[in-house]
Design an enzyme around this catalytic site. Structure first.
Site, PDB file in Angstrom:
ATOM      1  CE1 TYR A  52      -5.545  -1.698  10.754  1.00  0.00           C
ATOM      2  CE2 TYR A  52      -7.682  -1.051   9.890  1.00  0.00           C
ATOM      3  CZ  TYR A  52      -6.623  -1.937   9.928  1.00  0.00           C
ATOM      4  OH  TYR A  52      -6.656  -3.056   9.128  1.00  0.00           O
ATOM      5  CG  HIS A  54      -6.189  -7.240  12.832  1.00  0.00           C
ATOM      6  ND1 HIS A  54      -6.202  -5.899  13.102  1.00  0.00           N
ATOM      7  CD2 HIS A  54      -5.682  -7.346  11.588  1.00  0.00           C
ATOM      8  CE1 HIS A  54      -5.734  -5.217  12.077  1.00  0.00           C
ATOM      9  NE2 HIS A  54      -5.400  -6.086  11.147  1.00  0.00           N
ATOM     10  N   GLY A  85      -1.127  -3.669  -3.936  1.00  0.00           N
ATOM     11  CA  GLY A  85       0.273  -3.804  -3.540  1.00  0.00           C
ATOM     12  C   GLY A  85       0.734  -2.658  -2.673  1.00  0.00           C
ATOM     13  CG  PHE A 110       0.161  -2.836  -8.794  1.00  0.00           C
ATOM     14  CD1 PHE A 110       0.943  -3.150  -9.898  1.00  0.00           C
ATOM     15  CD2 PHE A 110       0.102  -3.735  -7.742  1.00  0.00           C
ATOM     16  CE1 PHE A 110       1.636  -4.346  -9.963  1.00  0.00           C
ATOM     17  CE2 PHE A 110       0.802  -4.938  -7.807  1.00  0.00           C
ATOM     18  CZ  PHE A 110       1.575  -5.244  -8.914  1.00  0.00           C
ATOM     19  CB  SER A 111      -1.693   3.700  -6.821  1.00  0.00           C
ATOM     20  OG  SER A 111      -2.733   2.854  -6.420  1.00  0.00           O
TER      21      SER A 111
END
Length: 343
Positions: free
Chosen positions: A63, A130, A212, A216-217
């Site tokens: 990241y 990972h 998702g 879904f937010s």
């Protein structure tokens, strides 16, 4: 919805690791979901999450690369370390501008040392591979991780995106504490074989992208606000040919949420929480209000009928989760140990 619910604790795996029942995925603070967010704001968010009882933080050396681990390291200063169960990962490489995956013993050790330095720690609580290096027997990779456990540099071993057979082979070398996998209302292919394998072996389950990837937010409007450097913009489920169909899914989930007096994201996250007390979802966020909303999902109770209704709706999702299956559990098989020539 109760705003100040106490986040309960769960046992993750069979080796003694205990974490908050909901974790915090930190990837989007630094990478892949648009530009990096302001460091002071993200440190404030992490501290707030800890104060609310979310103590399982998830990062990776990929990241940034590396910048998210540095951020987490800064956030864990000032006495925060002892309250946190920190997970990070290795395997992705960016050498000479080329992307790759490595799981050879030398790299495992070097990656661990690098993560410890960036995090400013002496020991990592949960260290994941990972993605699986399909050129290296999983036994060789886990054998080196076992040495790191024995040396006190990591406490517990995890795998991410590993097939059932890969998990079994790894677990035979050293107990695997957790398997991280994508699991949500619209990603359920792990339920046939991988989830049962984890439960048979006493391995904890960490569900990433339980909302998702934000669908879904926010629903379909999520795509309208994505920057060009947000890789969700290029994922099949967010493409125009699939998005219009998936919009109907979101609307039906939203209708159930309205009926229950919660948000669609809380409903979707509650569905994951209802999968069992061996499951820890790690929704990511960069906003305190969204974190509060995610914690509120712990108060949403679903009946068997509601679970079935949600699953029926989600079964019609269109689009693969990645543009290809490269680097997922479907392509995680490794050669037998007998073929390995240690150099």
């Amino acid at each position: 919805m109760a705003a100040r619910v106490k986040v309960p604790r769960i046992k993750l795996g069979s080796q003694g690791l205990e974490v908050s029942a909901q974790g915090l995925g930190c990837m989007g603070m630094s990478a892949f979901y648009g530009p990096p967010k302001p460091e002071p704001d993200m440190i404030k968010l992490i501290h707030y999450a800890i104060s609310r009882g979310i103590t399982h933080l998830d990062t990776s050396d990929a990241y940034g690369p590396h910048t998210n681990e540095i951020l987490i390291g800064k956030a864990l200063k000032e006495g925060k370390r002892e309250t946190v169960q920190l997970a990070t990962k290795f395997a992705f490489t960016y050498e000479g501008g080329q992307f790759g995956i490595r799981g050879d013993p030398d790299y495992v050790r070097a990656a661990c040392e690098g993560s410890l330095k960036r995090l400013g720690l002496d020991c990592i609580d949960l260290y994941y591979q990972h993605r699986i290096d399909t050129n290296v027997p999983i036994e060789a990779t886990v054998g080196e991780l076992k040495k790191l456990v024995e040396e006190g540099k990591i406490k517990y071993i995890g795998l991410s995106e590993a097939s059932a057979s890969t998990i079994r082979r790894a677990h035979a070398v050293h107990p695997i504490t957790a398997v991280q996998l994508e699991w949500s209302l619209w990603t359920r292919d792990v339920e046939e074989e991988i989830i049962p394998t984890c439960r048979e072996l006493g391995i904890g389950i960490v569900a990433y992208s339980p909302l998702g990837r934000g669908f879904f937010s926010s629903g379909p409007k999520l795509v309208e606000n994505l920057t060009d450097d947000d890789y969700r913009k290029y994922m099949p489920r967010f493409q125009a040919e699939n998005l219009e169909h998936n919009k109907n899914l979101y609307e039906r989930v939203n209708a159930i949420a309205s009926r229950k007096g919660c948000t669609p994201s809380q409903l979707a996250l509650a569905w994951v929480h209802h999968q069992g007390n061996d499951v820890c979802p790690i929704p990511g966020t960069t906003k305190i209000e969204n974190l509060d909303q995610n914690i509120g999902a712990l108060c949403v109770k679903l009946s068997a009928e509601e679970m079935a209704e949600l699953e029926s709706i989600a079964s019609s999702i269109k689009g693969e989760r990645y543009a290809s299956d490269a680097g997922t559990w479907k392509t995680s098989e490794t050669p037998p140990l007998s073929t390995w020539k240690c150099t």
